[in-house]
Design a protein around this motif. Structure first.
Motif, PDB file in Angstrom:
ATOM      1  N   ASP A 191     -38.414  36.323 -20.035  1.00 63.29           N
ATOM      2  CA  ASP A 191     -38.584  36.425 -21.878  1.00 63.29           C
ATOM      3  C   ASP A 191     -38.324  38.421 -21.966  1.00 63.29           C
ATOM      4  OD1 ASP A 191     -39.081  33.794 -21.596  1.00 63.29           O
ATOM      5  OD2 ASP A 191     -41.171  34.573 -22.005  1.00 63.29           O
ATOM      6  N   ILE A 192     -39.498  38.646 -21.220  1.00 63.95           N
ATOM      7  CA  ILE A 192     -38.374  40.261 -21.868  1.00 63.95           C
ATOM      8  C   ILE A 192     -37.609  41.238 -21.251  1.00 63.95           C
ATOM      9  CG2 ILE A 192     -38.736  43.499 -21.225  1.00 63.95           C
ATOM     10  CD1 ILE A 192     -42.308  41.266 -20.762  1.00 63.95           C
ATOM     11  N   CYS A 193     -36.575  40.509 -20.476  1.00 62.69           N
ATOM     12  CA  CYS A 193     -35.087  40.578 -19.812  1.00 62.69           C
ATOM     13  C   CYS A 193     -34.182  39.865 -20.650  1.00 62.69           C
ATOM     14  CB  CYS A 193     -35.310  40.261 -18.125  1.00 62.69           C
ATOM     15  SG  CYS A 193     -35.914  41.248 -17.427  1.00 62.69           S
ATOM     16  N   LYS A 194     -34.570  38.929 -20.835  1.00 63.12           N
ATOM     17  CA  LYS A 194     -33.624  37.316 -22.240  1.00 63.12           C
ATOM     18  C   LYS A 194     -33.323  38.849 -23.481  1.00 63.12           C
ATOM     19  CE  LYS A 194     -32.543  33.499 -24.275  1.00 63.12           C
ATOM     20  NZ  LYS A 194     -33.053  32.068 -23.860  1.00 63.12           N
ATOM     21  N   ALA A 195     -34.446  38.840 -24.387  1.00 60.07           N
ATOM     22  CA  ALA A 195     -34.498  39.782 -25.502  1.00 60.07           C
ATOM     23  C   ALA A 195     -34.929  41.151 -25.591  1.00 60.07           C
ATOM     24  CB  ALA A 195     -35.738  39.465 -25.522  1.00 60.07           C
ATOM     25  N   ALA A 196     -34.254  41.738 -24.011  1.00 63.73           N
ATOM     26  CA  ALA A 196     -34.145  43.087 -24.187  1.00 63.73           C
ATOM     27  C   ALA A 196     -32.588  43.377 -23.695  1.00 63.73           C
ATOM     28  CB  ALA A 196     -34.743  43.795 -23.215  1.00 63.73           C
ATOM     29  N   ASP A 197     -31.788  42.103 -23.197  1.00 59.96           N
ATOM     30  CA  ASP A 197     -30.654  41.957 -22.872  1.00 59.96           C
ATOM     31  C   ASP A 197     -30.492  42.672 -21.514  1.00 59.96           C
ATOM     32  OD1 ASP A 197     -28.037  41.044 -22.397  1.00 59.96           O
ATOM     33  OD2 ASP A 197     -27.056  42.561 -23.289  1.00 59.96           O
ATOM     34  N   VAL A 198     -31.546  42.528 -20.591  1.00 58.57           N
ATOM     35  CA  VAL A 198     -31.592  43.597 -19.543  1.00 58.57           C
ATOM     36  C   VAL A 198     -31.665  42.694 -17.777  1.00 58.57           C
ATOM     37  CG1 VAL A 198     -33.110  44.972 -18.087  1.00 58.57           C
ATOM     38  CG2 VAL A 198     -32.415  45.561 -20.571  1.00 58.57           C
ATOM     39  N   LYS A 199     -30.719  42.311 -17.063  1.00 58.81           N
ATOM     40  CA  LYS A 199     -30.726  42.365 -16.148  1.00 58.81           C
ATOM     41  C   LYS A 199     -32.461  42.404 -15.705  1.00 58.81           C
ATOM     42  CE  LYS A 199     -25.980  42.312 -14.898  1.00 58.81           C
ATOM     43  NZ  LYS A 199     -25.950  40.440 -14.540  1.00 58.81           N
ATOM     44  N   LYS A 200     -32.919  40.983 -14.513  1.00 59.48           N
ATOM     45  CA  LYS A 200     -34.037  41.496 -14.282  1.00 59.48           C
ATOM     46  C   LYS A 200     -34.029  42.117 -12.569  1.00 59.48           C
ATOM     47  CE  LYS A 200     -37.622  37.680 -12.871  1.00 59.48           C
ATOM     48  NZ  LYS A 200     -38.090  36.858 -12.416  1.00 59.48           N
ATOM     49  N   GLY A 201     -33.069  42.505 -12.459  1.00 63.22           N
ATOM     50  CA  GLY A 201     -33.139  44.125 -11.100  1.00 63.22           C
ATOM     51  C   GLY A 201     -33.244  45.370 -11.724  1.00 63.22           C
ATOM     52  N   SER A 202     -33.122  45.386 -13.098  1.00 64.48           N
ATOM     53  CA  SER A 202     -32.684  46.879 -13.774  1.00 64.48           C
ATOM     54  C   SER A 202     -34.479  46.639 -13.492  1.00 64.48           C
ATOM     55  CB  SER A 202     -32.255  46.421 -14.883  1.00 64.48           C
ATOM     56  OG  SER A 202     -31.147  46.712 -14.591  1.00 64.48           O
ATOM     57  N   PHE A 203     -34.966  45.333 -14.636  1.00 63.68           N
ATOM     58  CA  PHE A 203     -36.225  45.018 -14.914  1.00 63.68           C
ATOM     59  C   PHE A 203     -37.230  45.246 -13.934  1.00 63.68           C
ATOM     60  CE2 PHE A 203     -40.815  43.827 -14.306  1.00 63.68           C
ATOM     61  CZ  PHE A 203     -40.938  43.898 -16.032  1.00 63.68           C
ATOM     62  N   TYR A 204     -36.749  45.391 -12.247  1.00 58.68           N
ATOM     63  CA  TYR A 204     -37.849  45.955 -11.496  1.00 58.68           C
ATOM     64  C   TYR A 204     -38.000  47.205 -10.098  1.00 58.68           C
ATOM     65  CZ  TYR A 204     -40.589  41.455 -11.556  1.00 58.68           C
ATOM     66  OH  TYR A 204     -41.260  40.191 -12.020  1.00 58.68           O
ATOM     67  N   HIS A 205     -36.407  47.680 -10.992  1.00 56.17           N
ATOM     68  CA  HIS A 205     -36.400  49.407 -10.646  1.00 56.17           C
ATOM     69  C   HIS A 205     -37.423  50.248 -10.938  1.00 56.17           C
ATOM     70  CE1 HIS A 205     -34.096  52.527  -9.808  1.00 56.17           C
ATOM     71  NE2 HIS A 205     -33.748  52.807 -11.049  1.00 56.17           N
ATOM     72  N   PHE A 206     -36.994  50.063 -12.237  1.00 57.99           N
ATOM     73  CA  PHE A 206     -38.476  51.146 -13.386  1.00 57.99           C
ATOM     74  C   PHE A 206     -39.826  50.158 -13.957  1.00 57.99           C
ATOM     75  CE2 PHE A 206     -34.132  50.562 -16.129  1.00 57.99           C
ATOM     76  CZ  PHE A 206     -34.232  51.918 -15.779  1.00 57.99           C
ATOM     77  N   PHE A 207     -39.852  49.465 -13.439  1.00 57.84           N
ATOM     78  CA  PHE A 207     -41.142  48.536 -13.534  1.00 57.84           C
ATOM     79  C   PHE A 207     -41.401  47.847 -12.157  1.00 57.84           C
ATOM     80  CE2 PHE A 207     -40.299  49.354 -17.717  1.00 57.84           C
ATOM     81  CZ  PHE A 207     -41.327  50.412 -18.058  1.00 57.84           C
ATOM     82  N   PRO A 208     -42.720  47.872 -11.008  1.00 58.33           N
ATOM     83  CA  PRO A 208     -43.017  47.179 -10.259  1.00 58.33           C
ATOM     84  C   PRO A 208     -43.390  45.488 -10.845  1.00 58.33           C
ATOM     85  CG  PRO A 208     -43.523  49.536  -9.776  1.00 58.33           C
ATOM     86  CD  PRO A 208     -43.222  49.688 -11.185  1.00 58.33           C
TER      87      PRO A 208
END
Length: 206
Positions: free
Chosen positions: A31-48
């Motif tokens: 949900d967060i990635c979709k709303a932010a228009d950010v790929k899931k891989g980028s999410f886990y790059h910043f936040f474990p």
């Protein structure tokens, strides 16, 4: 190409809005990635994990609030008025959020902590850090009240600051649960002054 820091901030800002207006359990990483228009891989790059992002969200909310607290609790403002201004600020934040999102949102840090802090040490520690920061503002104002003779010399400002914080958190949490701002508008300031053991000039004049 977006700056990596911009991407990280976008995730934090998006998560803050989603978690504040919903709940930790109802908002997924997807949900967060979709709303932010950010790929899931980028999410886990910043936040474990989502918990790590949640702690960052709490830090961000505290960072954004700090300039307002600095202004409200300015040493040049009479100490009782500082608390009155705090009550006005807290109500206005809730009123603006309710107008934008269609319901009372409460305090993001308190809502997240009440939901998951019992099982997540990092969230609990962050909430304690933020609480201690707020208490320092309250303690300084309370000390000034003691110096000015508004409160007794034997006032335990640390305990009183905790009472103030508990009262404010409780009232905002109730407003969220009841989805009703009217009691907050009507009672928050007067109840805060009663917790402090003082009356405002406006109350005395009435």
């Amino acid at each position: 190409m977006a700056n990596v820091n911009d991407t990280k901030q976008k995730l934090i800002d998006t998560a803050l809005e989603l978690l504040w207006t919903n709940s930790y359990g109802s908002v997924s990483v997807d949900d967060i990635c979709k709303a932010a228009d950010v790929k899931k891989g980028s999410f886990y790059h910043f936040f474990p994990s989502k918990i790590d992002l949640t702690v960052a969200v709490m830090e961000e909310n505290s960072r954004v609030s700090k300039p307002y607290y600095d202004d409200i609790f300015s040493a040049g403002t009479p100490p009782v008025e500082r608390f009155e201004r705090l009550a006005d600020f807290m109500y206005n934040v809730q009123a603006q959020a309710a107008a934008k999102y269609g319901h009372v949102c409460g305090c993001p840090c308190a809502s997240l902590s009440s939901e998951i802090a019992a099982h997540e040490r990092g969230v609990r520690r962050k909430f304690e850090d933020i609480s201690q920061l707020q208490d320092r503002y309250y303690q300084n104002a309370l000390r000034d009240m003691v110096v000015q003779g508004i409160l007794p010399e034997n006032t335990d400002v640390k305990v009183k600051a905790q009472e103030v914080r508990a009262y404010l958190l409780g009232q905002v949490m109730l407003a969220r649960i009841q989805n009703d701002l009217e009691p907050l508008k009507r009672d928050l300031k007067a109840g805060l002054l009663r917790t402090l053991g003082v009356e405002s000039k406006s109350v005395k004049a009435a």
